[in-house]
Scaffold this motif. Structure first.
Motif, PDB file in Angstrom:
ATOM      1  N   SER A  86       0.799  -1.229   0.000  1.00  0.00           N
ATOM      2  CA  SER A  86       0.000   0.000   0.000  1.00  0.00           C
ATOM      3  C   SER A  86       0.830   1.276   0.000  1.00  0.00           C
ATOM      4  CB  SER A  86      -0.936  -0.002   1.221  1.00  0.00           C
ATOM      5  OG  SER A  86      -0.153  -0.066   2.395  1.00  0.00           O
ATOM      6  N   VAL A  87       2.097   1.191   0.421  1.00  0.00           N
ATOM      7  CA  VAL A  87       2.894   2.414   0.502  1.00  0.00           C
ATOM      8  C   VAL A  87       4.073   2.398  -0.470  1.00  0.00           C
ATOM      9  CG1 VAL A  87       4.246   3.910   2.048  1.00  0.00           C
ATOM     10  CG2 VAL A  87       2.269   2.677   2.941  1.00  0.00           C
ATOM     11  N   LEU A  88       4.871   1.334  -0.403  1.00  0.00           N
ATOM     12  CA  LEU A  88       6.103   1.345  -1.198  1.00  0.00           C
ATOM     13  C   LEU A  88       5.832   1.156  -2.697  1.00  0.00           C
ATOM     14  CD1 LEU A  88       8.733  -0.573   0.922  1.00  0.00           C
ATOM     15  CD2 LEU A  88       8.365   1.861   0.692  1.00  0.00           C
ATOM     16  N   ARG A  89       4.977   0.189  -3.030  1.00  0.00           N
ATOM     17  CA  ARG A  89       4.766  -0.123  -4.443  1.00  0.00           C
ATOM     18  C   ARG A  89       4.211   1.079  -5.219  1.00  0.00           C
ATOM     19  NH1 ARG A  89       1.981  -5.761  -6.079  1.00  0.00           N
ATOM     20  NH2 ARG A  89       3.430  -6.480  -4.499  1.00  0.00           N
ATOM     21  N   PRO A  90       3.210   1.782  -4.681  1.00  0.00           N
ATOM     22  CA  PRO A  90       2.724   2.952  -5.435  1.00  0.00           C
ATOM     23  C   PRO A  90       3.759   4.075  -5.545  1.00  0.00           C
ATOM     24  CG  PRO A  90       1.132   2.271  -3.775  1.00  0.00           C
ATOM     25  CD  PRO A  90       2.383   1.523  -3.507  1.00  0.00           C
ATOM     26  N   LEU A  91       4.761   4.050  -4.664  1.00  0.00           N
ATOM     27  CA  LEU A  91       5.731   5.152  -4.664  1.00  0.00           C
ATOM     28  C   LEU A  91       7.062   4.746  -5.299  1.00  0.00           C
ATOM     29  CD1 LEU A  91       5.170   6.665  -1.096  1.00  0.00           C
ATOM     30  CD2 LEU A  91       4.401   7.569  -3.281  1.00  0.00           C
ATOM     31  N   VAL A  92       7.052   3.629  -5.991  1.00  0.00           N
ATOM     32  CA  VAL A  92       8.306   3.162  -6.572  1.00  0.00           C
ATOM     33  C   VAL A  92       8.841   4.205  -7.559  1.00  0.00           C
ATOM     34  CG1 VAL A  92       7.358   1.889  -8.561  1.00  0.00           C
ATOM     35  CG2 VAL A  92       9.391   1.026  -7.390  1.00  0.00           C
ATOM     36  N   ASN A  93      10.170   4.369  -7.545  1.00  0.00           N
ATOM     37  CA  ASN A  93      10.874   5.355  -8.381  1.00  0.00           C
ATOM     38  C   ASN A  93      10.668   6.807  -7.953  1.00  0.00           C
ATOM     39  OD1 ASN A  93      12.189   3.564 -10.029  1.00  0.00           O
ATOM     40  ND2 ASN A  93      10.485   3.433 -11.500  1.00  0.00           N
ATOM     41  N   ARG A  94      10.013   7.004  -6.797  1.00  0.00           N
ATOM     42  CA  ARG A  94       9.926   8.380  -6.287  1.00  0.00           C
ATOM     43  C   ARG A  94      11.226   8.712  -5.558  1.00  0.00           C
ATOM     44  NH1 ARG A  94       4.662  10.545  -6.444  1.00  0.00           N
ATOM     45  NH2 ARG A  94       3.650   9.404  -8.104  1.00  0.00           N
ATOM     46  N   SER A  95      11.409  10.006  -5.245  1.00  0.00           N
ATOM     47  CA  SER A  95      12.661  10.429  -4.611  1.00  0.00           C
ATOM     48  C   SER A  95      12.762   9.866  -3.186  1.00  0.00           C
ATOM     49  CB  SER A  95      12.709  11.956  -4.555  1.00  0.00           C
ATOM     50  OG  SER A  95      11.753  12.407  -3.622  1.00  0.00           O
ATOM     51  N   PRO A  96      14.009   9.710  -2.682  1.00  0.00           N
ATOM     52  CA  PRO A  96      14.188   9.216  -1.307  1.00  0.00           C
ATOM     53  C   PRO A  96      13.440  10.073  -0.293  1.00  0.00           C
ATOM     54  CG  PRO A  96      16.288   9.241  -2.450  1.00  0.00           C
ATOM     55  CD  PRO A  96      15.298   9.897  -3.363  1.00  0.00           C
ATOM     56  N   MET A  97      13.364  11.385  -0.562  1.00  0.00           N
ATOM     57  CA  MET A  97      12.674  12.265   0.385  1.00  0.00           C
ATOM     58  C   MET A  97      11.178  11.928   0.439  1.00  0.00           C
ATOM     59  SD  MET A  97      12.669  14.483   2.653  1.00  0.00           S
ATOM     60  CE  MET A  97      14.323  15.119   2.700  1.00  0.00           C
ATOM     61  N   THR A  98      10.591  11.633  -0.722  1.00  0.00           N
ATOM     62  CA  THR A  98       9.171  11.248  -0.760  1.00  0.00           C
ATOM     63  C   THR A  98       8.949   9.981   0.064  1.00  0.00           C
ATOM     64  OG1 THR A  98       9.030  12.166  -2.969  1.00  0.00           O
ATOM     65  CG2 THR A  98       7.248  10.689  -2.305  1.00  0.00           C
ATOM     66  N   LEU A  99       9.847   9.012  -0.128  1.00  0.00           N
ATOM     67  CA  LEU A  99       9.705   7.748   0.598  1.00  0.00           C
ATOM     68  C   LEU A  99       9.891   7.953   2.102  1.00  0.00           C
ATOM     69  CD1 LEU A  99      11.634   5.559  -1.971  1.00  0.00           C
ATOM     70  CD2 LEU A  99       9.220   5.344  -1.377  1.00  0.00           C
ATOM     71  N   PHE A 100      10.843   8.826   2.444  1.00  0.00           N
ATOM     72  CA  PHE A 100      11.061   9.109   3.869  1.00  0.00           C
ATOM     73  C   PHE A 100       9.806   9.733   4.480  1.00  0.00           C
ATOM     74  CE2 PHE A 100      12.253  12.284   7.107  1.00  0.00           C
ATOM     75  CZ  PHE A 100      12.717  11.420   8.088  1.00  0.00           C
ATOM     76  N   MET A 101       9.226  10.697   3.767  1.00  0.00           N
ATOM     77  CA  MET A 101       8.015  11.344   4.281  1.00  0.00           C
ATOM     78  C   MET A 101       6.863  10.340   4.406  1.00  0.00           C
ATOM     79  SD  MET A 101       8.990  14.293   4.961  1.00  0.00           S
ATOM     80  CE  MET A 101       7.468  15.032   5.480  1.00  0.00           C
ATOM     81  N   ALA A 102       6.837   9.383   3.458  1.00  0.00           N
ATOM     82  CA  ALA A 102       5.791   8.352   3.528  1.00  0.00           C
ATOM     83  C   ALA A 102       5.950   7.518   4.804  1.00  0.00           C
ATOM     84  CB  ALA A 102       5.859   7.459   2.303  1.00  0.00           C
ATOM     85  N   THR A 103       7.194   7.178   5.144  1.00  0.00           N
ATOM     86  CA  THR A 103       7.396   6.368   6.370  1.00  0.00           C
ATOM     87  C   THR A 103       7.125   7.206   7.618  1.00  0.00           C
ATOM     88  OG1 THR A 103       9.770   6.825   6.543  1.00  0.00           O
ATOM     89  CG2 THR A 103       9.105   4.891   5.258  1.00  0.00           C
TER      90      THR A 103
END
Lengths: 298, 442
Positions: A86-103
């Motif tokens: 639900s979180v990582l797969r939809p955000l694949v190839n996004r910037s590390p900052m986007t992924l950090f904010m998601a976590t």
């Protein structure tokens, strides 16, 4: 330095090193995920809280301890795969900052869900390990902290064996080295990420039980994440060995600073001293002691 | 507690909030900046649970206070100052506000100017800024029962009693382990003053927030070999202190907890490390008191109890909430005698608090004999000379181990006045007189 002072110094040092092992336990969860997906998972503290709260709530509802551990682990596996889906797969190839904010957002959701499901009450957690100290040459050593260090060592050995001697471990390392190359040879990234989050969930459970026995199982457990961050900066974000060495340095450094520097500046410095230490290392070794140096073509 | 019961609880709370939005003429309102999630949720759910249970009791059993129904609404703060202020701004428009009870030093500090301007009482039972005891300078702030300096004096008097008298304190060594926050630091000067007065050696050691790591502090304590350690903690700091004390070989029986280190939540996680630990309190724990029994019978048996877990009825925070409810309701009742049985303004309830005098006979009549001692608030003295007692944890429950003890109010009053007068000078405030205090705007 008199003998008594020397003994006291050694006692502070040992106490700090043992505390550092506890910080490493939390940091290892970060490393696992960062190593394979490049995501700094700020939700690791919340996962630790969720795991400990789930375990203690199941035990209080009459489940036997081994069964409660097994069920909690299953729940953490489900959580790991749910996060991947639900979180990582939809955000694949996004910037590390986007992924950090998601976590970061994820950590609030997990904390809220843990309290919604299990309540906000403080729970005691007895792992059956005595915390009465024993004495060697006038130095008090905590039995619990020693046991925790042993468990941490066993976990690191197990993870290392898993990484180096199993096929899935090899796949983890391949993904960590080069995600595109790993995809090109047919590795299924989503399954590997799900497995990594599961492994991080297992680490969260172990850390949650040990920290829960120390602090009580309560919301503050999620704040131990703040102790892991300087450890990661210092040791490197993608090295399990770095998490161990970083934890030891941070633990010993902050305790010695509190005792020997604290009185000159009003005390209460260990909370931020670890970050001073980490910043110092960051200036000298930006990748941390054991972290991989990142070289990018620009 | 199940997910369903949580959702049902939220639905009930929402219904109550919606219900209170349409407040009628004869209703008195209590806005609550509560915290039911976050690191201090255990304290928040207990305290606000007890407070609401008592208001519910008055409504159900008596039909309100002389026919005036009590209402309330909650806003979640998670014990964070900015959220507390936001909730204040959001709820202050509710009609018929009687008093604010945030149970947070930080939020209370941030509210002082606001409530003074809005003329509504701010209750900081057992905590808050010490010099707000002086009603000449702080007309709307009430650190009821126990301000931090009185707490300090009560603890020192208890230690002295254990040692055989105040003169026996000379040469003793006391360490104060305090939370690294404005709350924790509030008592630093008064401990220094009492150490000088009674001749004991004092060392004050800070634990950084939140206090989940204390190895260094307790090793320092072990090196200093004190006779007593006073634990001035909050939240997770308390069980960690007790566990680390055990780890470093310091006996729990020599640790005296302050009033925010005295709950079940502070000792249960510490397990056997807490056995023999003693803490100060203004209200006894347990469910044997008539008022608590009435709450069980009238509120919980009717399915209207606020605590999810009935085992927490009579716990330290729950009983503190009940006592807080008694004090708020009695202030309204006293104010009604002067202004009439109707919805009162905040300033009129302030007048009620300034005449909140409950002697032991009145406390007994309220069903709270031995739950708390008495209170004697005046327009000048907003604390009200609360008595303290000490309780010891036996591994399963708290047991009272002292009589009711009076802090040394005469010694403390000039220090409080010095501080409050300095505040008044800094802010350019005129000291209030008894005549000013009698007037109340409606």
């Amino acid at each position: 330095m008199e003998v008594y002072d020397l003994l006291f110094f050694v006692e502070v040092l040992i106490g700090g090193l043992l505390s550092g092992v506890m910080y490493s336990l939390v940091a290892i969860g970060f490393v696992l995920i960062y190593k394979t997906s490049g995501v700094l998972n700020f939700a690791q503290g919340a996962m630790l809280l969720f795991a400990a709260l789930t375990f203690v709530s199941l035990v209080e509802r009459g489940l036997a301890v081994p069964l409660a551990i097994g069920l909690t682990l299953l729940i953490m596996v489900a959580l790991g795969f749910a996060i991947e889906r639900s979180v990582l797969r939809p955000l694949v190839n996004r910037s590390p900052m986007t992924l950090f904010m998601a976590t970061l957002g994820l950590s609030y959701i997990i904390e809220g869900a843990a309290q919604l499901v299990w309540g906000t009450q403080v729970h005691g957690l007895d792992l059956g390990i005595s915390d009465v100290p024993f004495e060697i040459a006038g130095i008090f050593i905590s039995t619990f902290d020693l046991a925790a260090a042993g468990i941490a060592a066993a976990m690191v050995a197990g993870l290392s064996a898993f990484f180096y001697w199993t096929r899935i471990g090899l796949a983890f390392r391949a993904v960590a080295d080069d995600q595109f190359a790993a995809l090109a040879v047919g590795l299924r990234l989503s399954r590997i990420w799900g497995s990594v989050w599961t492994a991080a969930g297992f680490v969260a459970l172990v850390a949650g039980l040990l920290w829960g026995a120390r602090l009580g199982v309560q919301f503050s457990l999620s704040l131990v994440v703040l102790k892991a961050l300087p450890v990661l900066v210092l040791g490197g974000f993608d090295s399990i060995l770095g998490a161990i060495v970083g934890g030891l340095i941070v633990g010993a450094g902050e305790k010695l600073a509190e005792v020997y520097l604290g009185p000159f500046v009003g005390g209460g410095i260990e909370g931020w001293f670890a970050y001073v230490l980490a910043l110092g290392f960051l200036l000298l070794r930006p990748a941390g002691l054991f972290g991989t140096k990142l070289v990018e073509r620009v | 507690m199940t997910l369903f019961s949580r959702i049902a609880g939220v639905a009930v709370a929402a219904t109550l909030t919606l219900g209170t939005a349409a407040v009628q003429a004869d209703e008195q309102h209590f806005p609550m900046q509560s915290y039911r999630v976050g690191p201090y949720a255990a304290g928040g759910t207990g305290f606000f649970g007890g407070f609401i249970d008592y208001l519910n009791l008055i409504n159900t059993r008596d039909g309100g206070v002389n026919g005036v129904k009590l209402t309330w609404s909650e806003g979640e703060t998670q014990y964070e100052v900015e959220k507390g202020v936001e909730v204040y701004e959001r709820l202050k428009g509710n009609p018929g506000i009687a008093a604010w009870n945030p149970l947070s030093v930080g939020i209370a500090y941030a509210m002082i100017d606001r409530i003074t301007q809005d003329k509504a009482p701010l209750i900081t039972i057992n905590h808050g800024r010490t010099d707000t005891t002086d009603g000449r300078v702080f007309p709307y702030v009430f650190p009821l029962l126990l301000n931090p300096y009185s707490e300090t004096s009560g603890i020192v008097n208890y230690v002295a009693a254990k040692e055989g008298g105040l003169d026996k304190l000379k040469g003793k060594k006391i360490v104060v382990l305090y939370h690294g926050s404005p709350y924790g630091k509030e008592t630093i000067p008064i401990y220094q003053l009492l150490a000088e007065k009674y001749g004991f050696t004092l060392s004050q050691i800070e634990v950084p927030h939140p206090g989940n790591e204390q190895q260094a502090q307790w090793l320092q304590i072990r090196r200093e070999r004190p006779d007593y350690v006073v634990l001035r903690g909050w939240g997770v700091m308390n069980p960690v202190a007790l566990k680390t004390a055990q780890k470093t070989g310091f006996p729990a029986s020599k640790i005296i907890g302050n009033v925010w280190s005295n709950s079940e939540e502070d000792v249960i996680p510490a397990a056997d490390a807490a056995v023999g630990y003693t803490a100060i309190t203004t209200q006894a724990s347990g469910a044997k008191y008539p008022v608590v029994q009435e709450i069980v019978k009238t509120v919980y048996d009717a399915g209207k109890g606020n605590l999810d877990d009935k085992k927490r009825i009579g716990s330290v925070y729950h009983n503190l909430g009940i006592v807080n409810g008694i004090l708020n309701v009695e202030a309204v009742r006293i104010a009604q005698k002067k202004f009439g049985n109707r919805t009162l303004t905040g300033d009129e309830v302030r007048w009620g608090f300034e005449h909140l005098q409950l002697d032991p006979a009145r406390v007994e009549a309220l069903g709270a004999k031995d739950l708390f001692h008495s209170i004697n608030v005046t327009w000048k003295n907003h604390e009200g000379d609360g008595y303290v007692t000490f309780q010891q944890w036996d591994g399963a429950k708290w047991n009272v181990v002292s009589d009711w003890i009076a802090p040394d109010w005469a010694l403390l009053r000039p220090i409080i006045e010095k501080s409050s007068e300095a505040y008044a000078a800094e802010k350019g405030l005129q000291l209030r007189t008894g005549e000013d205090a009698q007037a109340a705007s409606n």
